[in-house]
Write an enzyme that holds these catalytic residues in place. Structure first.
Site, PDB file in Angstrom:
ATOM      1  N   GLU A  28     -53.588   7.937  32.721  1.00 15.79           N
ATOM      2  CA  GLU A  28     -54.343   7.360  31.608  1.00 15.79           C
ATOM      3  C   GLU A  28     -53.490   7.517  30.364  1.00 15.79           C
ATOM      4  OE1 GLU A  28     -58.096   9.357  30.873  1.00 15.79           O
ATOM      5  OE2 GLU A  28     -59.145   7.920  32.128  1.00 15.79           O
ATOM      6  N   ASN A  49     -48.937  -1.932  18.773  1.00 22.61           N
ATOM      7  CA  ASN A  49     -47.655  -2.559  18.481  1.00 22.61           C
ATOM      8  C   ASN A  49     -46.671  -2.252  19.603  1.00 22.61           C
ATOM      9  OD1 ASN A  49     -48.521  -3.459  15.897  1.00 22.61           O
ATOM     10  ND2 ASN A  49     -48.198  -1.404  15.115  1.00 22.61           N
ATOM     11  N   ARG A  59     -35.026   2.743  13.481  1.00 27.40           N
ATOM     12  CA  ARG A  59     -36.110   2.081  12.758  1.00 27.40           C
ATOM     13  C   ARG A  59     -36.808   3.134  11.915  1.00 27.40           C
ATOM     14  NH1 ARG A  59     -37.209  -3.125  14.688  1.00 27.40           N
ATOM     15  NH2 ARG A  59     -36.272  -3.576  16.703  1.00 27.40           N
ATOM     16  N   HIS A  62     -40.705   4.534   8.071  1.00 21.04           N
ATOM     17  CA  HIS A  62     -41.722   3.606   7.571  1.00 21.04           C
ATOM     18  C   HIS A  62     -43.067   4.278   7.337  1.00 21.04           C
ATOM     19  CE1 HIS A  62     -39.340   0.455  10.060  1.00 21.04           C
ATOM     20  NE2 HIS A  62     -38.780   0.661   8.883  1.00 21.04           N
ATOM     21  N   LYS A  71     -50.415   7.099  13.744  1.00 17.44           N
ATOM     22  CA  LYS A  71     -49.759   6.418  14.862  1.00 17.44           C
ATOM     23  C   LYS A  71     -49.728   7.324  16.084  1.00 17.44           C
ATOM     24  CE  LYS A  71     -46.765   3.726  11.834  1.00 17.44           C
ATOM     25  NZ  LYS A  71     -45.402   3.474  11.375  1.00 17.44           N
ATOM     26  N   GLU A 142     -46.148  -1.734   2.784  1.00 18.66           N
ATOM     27  CA  GLU A 142     -45.116  -1.021   3.546  1.00 18.66           C
ATOM     28  C   GLU A 142     -44.031  -0.470   2.628  1.00 18.66           C
ATOM     29  OE1 GLU A 142     -42.810  -1.497   7.720  1.00 18.66           O
ATOM     30  OE2 GLU A 142     -42.794  -3.260   6.435  1.00 18.66           O
ATOM     31  N   LYS A 167     -34.011  -4.215   5.646  1.00 21.70           N
ATOM     32  CA  LYS A 167     -35.110  -3.480   5.005  1.00 21.70           C
ATOM     33  C   LYS A 167     -34.869  -1.973   5.062  1.00 21.70           C
ATOM     34  CE  LYS A 167     -38.893  -3.024   7.352  1.00 21.70           C
ATOM     35  NZ  LYS A 167     -40.142  -3.283   8.065  1.00 21.70           N
ATOM     36  N   ASP A 168     -34.437  -1.473   6.221  1.00 26.30           N
ATOM     37  CA  ASP A 168     -34.221  -0.033   6.361  1.00 26.30           C
ATOM     38  C   ASP A 168     -32.990   0.436   5.589  1.00 26.30           C
ATOM     39  OD1 ASP A 168     -36.488  -0.012   7.871  1.00 26.30           O
ATOM     40  OD2 ASP A 168     -35.477   0.251   9.795  1.00 26.30           O
TER      41      ASP A 168
END
Length: 181
Positions: A28, A49, A59, A62, A71, A142, A167-168
């Site tokens: 599960e 996501n 990445r 953020h 998250k 963001e 962006k990063d």
């Protein structure tokens, strides 16, 4: 399901119970009641996501300054170094970070509550990462903290320069970033 504490008490490593035999495995990946009972976290997830990245992609880091997202992160293909940074000014662990290896093999998950910046570095040839969020993606909210902020001194455990999005690359230093109170 087993829960493992990290150096930052609100960030948790979750190990699901895996049932395997010569045919494969079953587990599960998420059960709301078990998650609440075992972690004490009372939240609802509203969005799932899925990202795929090649080796050396980094990445992050953020977060959303409003519509903050908790998250629950896991890797279903490959292996990543996952990082959570406490960016709550009023927190006793402000500016501290924790990391763990998430992989398709270990099937661990990382719970990162609201108030943290999140990022990961891909160790394997490719990695596919799934994560549930407690609020919806809001691009206008963001923000990004630069991955190599000297004040954070995150040990990314890699020897090569990471591959970053535009962006990063433009992430801010913690001292200049919009943060939570």
């Amino acid at each position: 399901m087993e829960i493992f504490a990290t150096e930052i008490p609100e960030v948790l490593i979750i190990q699901p119970q895996v049932f395997g035999d010569d045919r494969g495995f079953f587990f599960e990946s998420f059960n709301q009641n078990k998650f609440r009972d075992k972690t004490g976290v009372k939240t609802e997830f509203v969005q799932d996501n899925h990202s795929r990245s090649q080796q050396k992609v980094l990445r992050g880091l953020h977060y959303q300054i409003q519509q903050a997202q908790g998250k629950l992160v896991r890797t279903i293909v490959g292996e990543i170094l996952d990082v959570a940074v406490d960016i709550r000014r009023s927190s006793p662990t402000f500016g501290q970070w924790v990391s763990c290896i998430l992989s398709a093999r270990n099937k661990q998950q990382l719970w990162i509550p609201e108030g943290f910046a999140h990022g990961f570095y891909v160790i394997s040839d490719v990695a596919e990462v799934l994560y549930k969020t407690t609020d919806y993606y809001a691009p206008e909210q963001e923000r990004c903290i630069i991955w190599n902020d000297p004040d954070l001194q995150i040990d990314w455990q890699n020897r090569e320069e990471p591959i970053l999005s535009t962006k990063d690359q433009a992430g801010k230093y913690l001292k200049d970033a919009d943060l939570y109170d």
